[in-house]
Enzyme design. Structure first.
Site, PDB file in Angstrom:
ATOM      1  N   CYS A   3       0.867  -1.188   0.000  1.00 27.68           N
ATOM      2  CA  CYS A   3       0.000   0.000   0.000  1.00 27.68           C
ATOM      3  C   CYS A   3       0.901   1.235   0.000  1.00 27.68           C
ATOM      4  O   CYS A   3       2.048   1.166  -0.461  1.00 27.68           O
ATOM      5  CB  CYS A   3      -0.982  -0.025   1.169  1.00 27.68           C
ATOM      6  SG  CYS A   3      -0.232  -0.013   2.808  1.00 27.68           S
ATOM      7  N   ASN A   6       2.316   1.288   4.395  1.00 24.68           N
ATOM      8  CA  ASN A   6       2.595  -0.015   5.047  1.00 24.68           C
ATOM      9  C   ASN A   6       2.270   0.028   6.540  1.00 24.68           C
ATOM     10  O   ASN A   6       2.913  -0.627   7.347  1.00 24.68           O
ATOM     11  CB  ASN A   6       4.054  -0.466   4.815  1.00 24.68           C
ATOM     12  CG  ASN A   6       4.343  -1.931   5.176  1.00 24.68           C
ATOM     13  OD1 ASN A   6       5.474  -2.261   5.520  1.00 24.68           O
ATOM     14  ND2 ASN A   6       3.373  -2.805   5.093  1.00 24.68           N
ATOM     15  N   CYS A   8      -1.457   0.490   7.324  1.00 32.61           N
ATOM     16  CA  CYS A   8      -2.898   0.194   7.442  1.00 32.61           C
ATOM     17  C   CYS A   8      -3.298  -1.008   6.589  1.00 32.61           C
ATOM     18  O   CYS A   8      -3.517  -2.102   7.106  1.00 32.61           O
ATOM     19  CB  CYS A   8      -3.745   1.396   7.058  1.00 32.61           C
ATOM     20  SG  CYS A   8      -3.613   2.781   8.208  1.00 32.61           S
ATOM     21  N   ARG A   9      -3.414  -0.802   5.279  1.00 33.32           N
ATOM     22  CA  ARG A   9      -4.001  -1.846   4.438  1.00 33.32           C
ATOM     23  C   ARG A   9      -3.086  -3.046   4.223  1.00 33.32           C
ATOM     24  O   ARG A   9      -3.510  -4.192   4.419  1.00 33.32           O
ATOM     25  CB  ARG A   9      -4.400  -1.239   3.075  1.00 33.32           C
ATOM     26  CG  ARG A   9      -5.514  -0.215   3.188  1.00 33.32           C
ATOM     27  CD  ARG A   9      -5.652   0.631   1.937  1.00 33.32           C
ATOM     28  NE  ARG A   9      -4.502   1.508   1.758  1.00 33.32           N
ATOM     29  CZ  ARG A   9      -4.288   2.292   0.722  1.00 33.32           C
ATOM     30  NH1 ARG A   9      -5.167   2.299  -0.262  1.00 33.32           N
ATOM     31  NH2 ARG A   9      -3.227   3.063   0.661  1.00 33.32           N
ATOM     32  N   SER A  10      -1.830  -2.786   3.797  1.00 31.25           N
ATOM     33  CA  SER A  10      -0.977  -3.942   3.486  1.00 31.25           C
ATOM     34  C   SER A  10      -0.594  -4.766   4.715  1.00 31.25           C
ATOM     35  O   SER A  10      -0.463  -5.985   4.592  1.00 31.25           O
ATOM     36  CB  SER A  10       0.254  -3.526   2.675  1.00 31.25           C
ATOM     37  OG  SER A  10       1.074  -2.639   3.390  1.00 31.25           O
ATOM     38  N   ASP A 119      -8.328   3.807   1.309  1.00 33.27           N
ATOM     39  CA  ASP A 119      -7.349   4.169   2.331  1.00 33.27           C
ATOM     40  C   ASP A 119      -8.111   4.611   3.585  1.00 33.27           C
ATOM     41  O   ASP A 119      -8.843   5.604   3.538  1.00 33.27           O
ATOM     42  CB  ASP A 119      -6.496   5.314   1.771  1.00 33.27           C
ATOM     43  CG  ASP A 119      -5.408   5.733   2.725  1.00 33.27           C
ATOM     44  OD1 ASP A 119      -5.441   5.310   3.897  1.00 33.27           O
ATOM     45  OD2 ASP A 119      -4.521   6.482   2.293  1.00 33.27           O
TER      46      ASP A 119
HETATM   47  P1  4NP Z   1      -1.801   2.714   4.157  1.00 35.89           P
HETATM   48  O1  4NP Z   1      -2.466   4.029   4.775  1.00 35.89           O
HETATM   49  O2  4NP Z   1      -1.260   3.104   2.806  1.00 35.89           O
HETATM   50  O3  4NP Z   1      -2.961   1.762   4.059  1.00 35.89           O
HETATM   51  O4  4NP Z   1      -0.724   2.260   5.117  1.00 35.89           O
HETATM   52  C1  4NP Z   1      -1.794   5.248   4.891  1.00 35.89           C
HETATM   53  C2  4NP Z   1      -0.922   5.450   5.907  1.00 35.89           C
HETATM   54  C3  4NP Z   1      -0.295   6.670   6.048  1.00 35.89           C
HETATM   55  C4  4NP Z   1      -0.540   7.667   5.143  1.00 35.89           C
HETATM   56  C5  4NP Z   1      -1.418   7.461   4.113  1.00 35.89           C
HETATM   57  C6  4NP Z   1      -2.038   6.232   3.972  1.00 35.89           C
HETATM   58  N1  4NP Z   1       0.083   8.919   5.299  1.00 35.89           N
HETATM   59  O5  4NP Z   1      -0.213   9.819   4.510  1.00 35.89           O
HETATM   60  O6  4NP Z   1       0.905   9.100   6.207  1.00 35.89           O
END
Ligand code: 4NP
Length: 148
Positions: A3, A6, A8-10, A119
């Site tokens: 993602c 790294n 939340c989703r992945s 997201d």
């Molecule tokens: P992820 O979510 O891609 O599912 O891990 C996010 C985590 C952090 C951020 C964006 C999306 N960020 O902008 O810091």
């Protein structure tokens, strides 16, 4: 499993597939990464950890890392959570063989629809449950494919 951050989703996709691989007794190495480096070394987001724990798939021990070109050598399949991650991963590919490894994860459960795992980072708790439901469904299809 890849993602953006790294955190939340992945990590959840990683935890779900690892649990299913273990359950099936398969010899498959599963890992996750983010296309961005902002959260390298951090544990998953506390809201994602709580959701994962509630569904019996703890992901507390994961540490975020950034996706690197070497991952094309180390992995046979690379699952992107959305089209932005997909395009960022492809920009690091150096052959058609590398490119062929990259898939949008929800095309496993919803073939050809090019859907994104939303997201959840800036949303409420419901977003985390939705991510769980989407990734549980997609990893069920992946594990069935790996069993063939
Ligand atoms: P992820 O979510 O891609 O599912 O891990 C996010 C985590 C952090 C951020 C964006 C999306 N960020 O902008 O810091």
């Amino acid at each position: 499993m890849v993602c953006l951050g790294n955190i939340c989703r992945s990590p959840l996709a990683d935890g779900l597939l690892k649990a299913k691989v273990k359950n099936e007794g398969l010899d498959v190495f599963v890992d996750s990464a983010g296309t961005a480096g902002y959260h390298v070394g951090e544990a998953p987001d506390s809201r994602m950890r709580a959701t994962a724990r509630n569904f019996g798939v703890p992901i507390d021990n994961l540490k975020a890392r950034q996706f690197v070109a070497q991952d094309f050598q180390d992995f046979d399949l690379i699952y992107a959570m959305d089209s932005s991650n997909y395009n960022n991963i492809l920009s690091l590919a150096s052959s058609a063989e590398d490119e062929a490894k990259v898939k949008l994860i929800l095309n496993e459960s919803h073939p050809g629809m090019n859907l994104a795992v939303p997201d959840p980072y800036y949303g409420g708790d419901r977003g985390f449950i939705e991510v769980y439901e989407l990734l549980d469904e997609a990893t069920d299809v992946i594990i069935n494919n790996l069993k063939q």
